[in-house]
Design a protein around this motif. Structure first.
Motif, PDB file in Angstrom:
ATOM      1  N   ASP A  63      38.054  35.531  28.582  1.00 11.30           N
ATOM      2  CA  ASP A  63      38.809  34.624  29.439  1.00 11.30           C
ATOM      3  C   ASP A  63      39.472  33.514  28.616  1.00 11.30           C
ATOM      4  O   ASP A  63      40.661  33.226  28.780  1.00 11.30           O
ATOM      5  CB  ASP A  63      37.860  34.029  30.481  1.00 11.30           C
ATOM      6  CG  ASP A  63      38.570  33.260  31.570  1.00 11.30           C
ATOM      7  OD1 ASP A  63      39.744  33.565  31.853  1.00 11.30           O
ATOM      8  OD2 ASP A  63      37.942  32.357  32.148  1.00 11.30           O
ATOM      9  N   PHE A  66      42.360  35.065  26.612  1.00  7.12           N
ATOM     10  CA  PHE A  66      43.553  35.260  27.437  1.00  7.12           C
ATOM     11  C   PHE A  66      44.266  33.937  27.711  1.00  7.12           C
ATOM     12  O   PHE A  66      45.500  33.874  27.677  1.00  7.12           O
ATOM     13  CB  PHE A  66      43.199  35.929  28.762  1.00  7.12           C
ATOM     14  CG  PHE A  66      43.145  37.422  28.723  1.00  7.12           C
ATOM     15  CD1 PHE A  66      43.849  38.149  27.786  1.00  7.12           C
ATOM     16  CD2 PHE A  66      42.392  38.118  29.646  1.00  7.12           C
ATOM     17  CE1 PHE A  66      43.803  39.525  27.747  1.00  7.12           C
ATOM     18  CE2 PHE A  66      42.334  39.504  29.623  1.00  7.12           C
ATOM     19  CZ  PHE A  66      43.040  40.204  28.672  1.00  7.12           C
ATOM     20  N   SER A 112      51.319  37.884  34.660  1.00  8.15           N
ATOM     21  CA  SER A 112      50.412  38.946  34.218  1.00  8.15           C
ATOM     22  C   SER A 112      49.160  38.350  33.586  1.00  8.15           C
ATOM     23  O   SER A 112      48.042  38.813  33.839  1.00  8.15           O
ATOM     24  CB  SER A 112      51.099  39.865  33.212  1.00  8.15           C
ATOM     25  OG  SER A 112      52.194  40.501  33.797  1.00  8.15           O
ATOM     26  N   SER A 113      49.339  37.326  32.768  1.00  9.20           N
ATOM     27  CA  SER A 113      48.189  36.663  32.146  1.00  9.20           C
ATOM     28  C   SER A 113      47.325  35.980  33.188  1.00  9.20           C
ATOM     29  O   SER A 113      46.094  36.033  33.116  1.00  9.20           O
ATOM     30  CB  SER A 113      48.664  35.642  31.112  1.00  9.20           C
ATOM     31  OG  SER A 113      49.348  36.270  30.069  1.00  9.20           O
ATOM     32  N   ALA A 116      45.304  38.569  34.931  1.00  7.09           N
ATOM     33  CA  ALA A 116      44.207  39.032  34.071  1.00  7.09           C
ATOM     34  C   ALA A 116      43.076  38.000  34.026  1.00  7.09           C
ATOM     35  O   ALA A 116      41.897  38.363  34.123  1.00  7.09           O
ATOM     36  CB  ALA A 116      44.727  39.321  32.665  1.00  7.09           C
ATOM     37  N   ALA A 119      41.295  38.117  37.281  1.00  6.87           N
ATOM     38  CA  ALA A 119      40.468  39.322  37.373  1.00  6.87           C
ATOM     39  C   ALA A 119      39.162  39.139  36.599  1.00  6.87           C
ATOM     40  O   ALA A 119      38.093  39.565  37.062  1.00  6.87           O
ATOM     41  CB  ALA A 119      41.238  40.529  36.846  1.00  6.87           C
TER      42      ALA A 119
END
Length: 167
Positions: A63, A66, A112-113, A116, A119
């Motif tokens: 995490d 990212f 998108s990041s 992610a 998620a």
């Protein structure tokens, strides 16, 4: 002449964004410190942690990674799109995506990041489900789905817009 002077002034104002990108690099250092602390915690508790606790620790590292990658994308692409181009002639390991991401691509990479990261947070919650109420988990799933749907709508909008401009 007055209009040209005003346009030059406005164009020079783009440099007001440079401190924002500098602040984001400081935030990247803060994330690095947090990553090192988390890594230290994972390593020092490796032999006494359960498998689930270890996975949660590793997910925290992913995490943070990212989030750091997201910051790099924002810093580099934002600076190049809004402030000034980088001179990368002396850099043999220059990332291929640098200089090719326009604002639309930047938005898609950002969402998108974020999806992610969301998620991973959701997965961490599911792995530690006993510490979350059904209501909390429902909110986490709902928020994640908002990010997913937002990303899909942004991508669809950009695709339709690009198709419209090509015609």
């Amino acid at each position: 002449m007055l209009e040209r002077g005003f346009e030059r002034f406005l164009f020079a104002c783009r440099w007001l964004l440079a401190p924002f990108y500098a602040a984001l690099t400081i935030a990247l250092v803060v994330l690095l410190v947090r990553l090192l602390l988390e890594l230290g915690h994972v390593v020092t508790h490796a032999f006494e942690s359960t498998e689930s606790q270890t996975i949660l620790g590793v997910l925290a590292l992913v995490d943070l990674t990212f989030t750091g990658s997201l910051l790099i994308i924002v810093i580099f692409s934002g600076y190049e799109n809004f402030v000034s181009k980088f001179d990368h002639t002396d850099h043999k390991d220059w990332p291929t995506w640098m200089g090719t991401i326009d604002f639309s691509g930047l938005k898609l990479k950002l969402i998108s990041s974020i999806v992610a990261i969301s998620a991973i947070q959701l997965l961490k919650s599911f792995l530690d489900v006993k510490n979350y109420s059904d209501r909390d988990l429902s909110w986490l799933v709902g928020i994640h789905m908002v990010f997913v749907v937002s990303g899909l709508l942004m991508a669809l909008t950009d695709r339709l817009s690009a198709g419209h401009h090509e015609k």
